[in-house]
Design a protein around this motif. Structure first.
Motif, PDB file in Angstrom:
ATOM      1  N   ARG A  21       0.849  -1.195   0.000  1.00 52.47           N
ATOM      2  CA  ARG A  21       0.000   0.000   0.000  1.00 52.47           C
ATOM      3  C   ARG A  21       0.891   1.254   0.000  1.00 52.47           C
ATOM      4  NH1 ARG A  21      -2.619  -0.517   4.724  1.00 52.47           N
ATOM      5  NH2 ARG A  21      -3.917  -2.131   3.820  1.00 52.47           N
ATOM      6  N   GLY A  22       1.937   1.244   0.814  1.00 54.25           N
ATOM      7  CA  GLY A  22       2.870   2.362   0.855  1.00 54.25           C
ATOM      8  C   GLY A  22       3.619   2.543  -0.456  1.00 54.25           C
ATOM      9  N   ALA A  23       3.996   1.446  -1.089  1.00 54.43           N
ATOM     10  CA  ALA A  23       4.699   1.532  -2.380  1.00 54.43           C
ATOM     11  C   ALA A  23       3.784   2.132  -3.441  1.00 54.43           C
ATOM     12  CB  ALA A  23       5.189   0.152  -2.811  1.00 54.43           C
ATOM     13  N   ARG A  24       2.524   1.746  -3.431  1.00 51.76           N
ATOM     14  CA  ARG A  24       1.574   2.287  -4.414  1.00 51.76           C
ATOM     15  C   ARG A  24       1.353   3.781  -4.208  1.00 51.76           C
ATOM     16  NH1 ARG A  24      -3.561  -0.436  -3.912  1.00 51.76           N
ATOM     17  NH2 ARG A  24      -4.169   0.781  -5.711  1.00 51.76           N
ATOM     18  N   GLN A  25       1.364   4.233  -2.968  1.00 57.82           N
ATOM     19  CA  GLN A  25       1.214   5.669  -2.702  1.00 57.82           C
ATOM     20  C   GLN A  25       2.442   6.438  -3.193  1.00 57.82           C
ATOM     21  OE1 GLN A  25       0.438   5.713   1.519  1.00 57.82           O
ATOM     22  NE2 GLN A  25      -1.748   5.336   1.247  1.00 57.82           N
ATOM     23  N   ALA A  26       3.620   5.861  -3.003  1.00 51.55           N
ATOM     24  CA  ALA A  26       4.861   6.534  -3.401  1.00 51.55           C
ATOM     25  C   ALA A  26       5.118   6.456  -4.902  1.00 51.55           C
ATOM     26  CB  ALA A  26       6.042   5.926  -2.633  1.00 51.55           C
ATOM     27  N   LEU A  27       4.639   5.398  -5.535  1.00 53.19           N
ATOM     28  CA  LEU A  27       4.918   5.152  -6.955  1.00 53.19           C
ATOM     29  C   LEU A  27       3.584   4.951  -7.685  1.00 53.19           C
ATOM     30  CD1 LEU A  27       7.769   2.627  -6.186  1.00 53.19           C
ATOM     31  CD2 LEU A  27       8.089   4.957  -7.019  1.00 53.19           C
ATOM     32  N   PRO A  28       2.962   6.039  -8.125  1.00 51.36           N
ATOM     33  CA  PRO A  28       1.608   5.958  -8.673  1.00 51.36           C
ATOM     34  C   PRO A  28       1.460   5.131  -9.941  1.00 51.36           C
ATOM     35  CG  PRO A  28       2.432   8.233  -8.701  1.00 51.36           C
ATOM     36  CD  PRO A  28       3.466   7.394  -8.030  1.00 51.36           C
ATOM     37  N   ALA A  29       2.549   4.796 -10.639  1.00 50.75           N
ATOM     38  CA  ALA A  29       2.431   3.947 -11.830  1.00 50.75           C
ATOM     39  C   ALA A  29       2.026   2.524 -11.457  1.00 50.75           C
ATOM     40  CB  ALA A  29       3.748   3.917 -12.601  1.00 50.75           C
ATOM     41  N   ALA A 172       9.069   1.385   8.713  1.00 52.09           N
ATOM     42  CA  ALA A 172       9.548   2.560   7.962  1.00 52.09           C
ATOM     43  C   ALA A 172      10.796   2.225   7.157  1.00 52.09           C
ATOM     44  CB  ALA A 172       9.811   3.729   8.907  1.00 52.09           C
ATOM     45  N   THR A 173      11.708   1.468   7.735  1.00 50.96           N
ATOM     46  CA  THR A 173      12.939   1.083   7.036  1.00 50.96           C
ATOM     47  C   THR A 173      12.631   0.161   5.870  1.00 50.96           C
ATOM     48  OG1 THR A 173      14.183   1.322   9.095  1.00 50.96           O
ATOM     49  CG2 THR A 173      15.213   0.016   7.344  1.00 50.96           C
ATOM     50  N   ALA A 174      11.768  -0.827   6.117  1.00 51.04           N
ATOM     51  CA  ALA A 174      11.391  -1.766   5.051  1.00 51.04           C
ATOM     52  C   ALA A 174      10.658  -1.030   3.935  1.00 51.04           C
ATOM     53  CB  ALA A 174      10.534  -2.892   5.619  1.00 51.04           C
ATOM     54  N   GLN A 175       9.808  -0.065   4.295  1.00 47.56           N
ATOM     55  CA  GLN A 175       9.070   0.695   3.287  1.00 47.56           C
ATOM     56  C   GLN A 175      10.014   1.487   2.399  1.00 47.56           C
ATOM     57  OE1 GLN A 175       5.244   0.916   3.038  1.00 47.56           O
ATOM     58  NE2 GLN A 175       6.312   1.053   1.097  1.00 47.56           N
ATOM     59  N   ALA A 176      10.980   2.153   3.011  1.00 54.11           N
ATOM     60  CA  ALA A 176      11.940   2.947   2.230  1.00 54.11           C
ATOM     61  C   ALA A 176      12.748   2.048   1.300  1.00 54.11           C
ATOM     62  CB  ALA A 176      12.863   3.719   3.172  1.00 54.11           C
ATOM     63  N   GLU A 177      13.166   0.890   1.786  1.00 52.28           N
ATOM     64  CA  GLU A 177      13.941  -0.044   0.956  1.00 52.28           C
ATOM     65  C   GLU A 177      13.091  -0.576  -0.195  1.00 52.28           C
ATOM     66  OE1 GLU A 177      16.613  -4.130   1.311  1.00 52.28           O
ATOM     67  OE2 GLU A 177      15.756  -3.255   3.137  1.00 52.28           O
ATOM     68  N   LEU A 178      11.849  -0.921   0.083  1.00 55.61           N
ATOM     69  CA  LEU A 178      10.955  -1.417  -0.961  1.00 55.61           C
ATOM     70  C   LEU A 178      10.734  -0.358  -2.031  1.00 55.61           C
ATOM     71  CD1 LEU A 178       9.025  -3.610  -2.054  1.00 55.61           C
ATOM     72  CD2 LEU A 178       7.243  -2.594  -0.610  1.00 55.61           C
ATOM     73  N   ASN A 179      10.432   0.855  -1.617  1.00 56.18           N
ATOM     74  CA  ASN A 179      10.185   1.932  -2.579  1.00 56.18           C
ATOM     75  C   ASN A 179      11.417   2.195  -3.450  1.00 56.18           C
ATOM     76  OD1 ASN A 179       7.725   2.081  -1.287  1.00 56.18           O
ATOM     77  ND2 ASN A 179       8.027   4.131  -0.472  1.00 56.18           N
ATOM     78  N   ARG A 180      12.590   2.259  -2.838  1.00 57.96           N
ATOM     79  CA  ARG A 180      13.835   2.485  -3.599  1.00 57.96           C
ATOM     80  C   ARG A 180      14.083   1.357  -4.591  1.00 57.96           C
ATOM     81  NH1 ARG A 180      15.985   3.764   1.447  1.00 57.96           N
ATOM     82  NH2 ARG A 180      16.949   1.710   1.534  1.00 57.96           N
ATOM     83  N   THR A 181      13.853   0.130  -4.163  1.00 61.59           N
ATOM     84  CA  THR A 181      14.104  -1.037  -5.009  1.00 61.59           C
ATOM     85  C   THR A 181      13.193  -1.021  -6.246  1.00 61.59           C
ATOM     86  OG1 THR A 181      14.802  -2.331  -3.100  1.00 61.59           O
ATOM     87  CG2 THR A 181      14.100  -3.562  -5.044  1.00 61.59           C
TER      88      THR A 181
END
Length: 188
Positions: A21-29, A172-181
């Motif tokens: 859910r957090g990745a989808r918010q950060a990366l709208p594609a 928070a750490t896992a979310q940041a790593e997932l989004n960056r990846t």
């Protein structure tokens, strides 16, 4: 440019839904690929938003008709699968499919899509933490939790077959790593 796909697998209770859910918010594609299943809906789940809910005969008819990109019998009598129509819907909108699937489904999708897909395994820090998270959810019986914990140990044995493993010790750490990846994969 060939379409890209993102595949995420994890044991129940690893934080997969929250992280995606957090990745989808950060990366709208990213567009969530809605899976089909034969399990009963949970109280908060809605048809066509969380899952497509099928009877076992309906699911079997879909298998026979070639309607699925991949499918698995995750528990005896409980099937999950990815519909070709769902993949086509997302790509027609110009989105990047985000698959939230079990381990076997994730590996099946990775084999099918190869380098056009990024396969991510989201891992809990350990089994006791996973069990505590499942209990805290309050959505399953002790027997169902025990079954999921047993399955998690088996699922963890497949993590080295994924492109990336992210351990969810701290959200928070896992979310940041997932989004960056995911962002790096989409930019490549």
């Amino acid at each position: 440019m060939r379409p890209k796909r993102v595949i995420c697998s994890a044991p129940s209770g690893a934080g997969k839904t929250t992280l995606l859910r957090g990745a989808r918010q950060a990366l709208p594609a990213l567009r969530f690929s809605i899976s089909a299943t034969t399990r009963a809906p949970r109280p908060q789940e809605r048809e066509g938003e969380h899952y497509y809910f099928f009877s076992v005969p309906q699911f079997q008819a879909g298998i026979d008709a070639g309607a699925f990109v991949e499918w698995e019998e995750v528990y005896p009598g409980t099937f999950y699968g990815t519909l070709h129509a769902e993949l086509a819907r997302i790509e027609a909108q110009g989105g990047v499919p985000l698959f939230e699937v079990d381990v076997k489904g994730g590996l099946s999708l990775k084999r099918k899509f190869g380098d056009d897909a990024l396969a991510i395994f989201l891992a809990p820090p350990d089994i006791p933490t996973l069990e505590a998270r499942l209990i805290a959810r309050g959505t399953e019986t002790p027997e169902q939790i025990a079954r999921r914990v047993d399955k998690a140990a088996w699922e963890l044995s497949f993590q080295d077959r994924f492109d990336v493993v992210i351990v969810n010790r701290d959200l928070a750490t896992a979310q940041a790593e997932l989004n960056r990846t995911i962002e790096a994969f989409l930019a490549a």
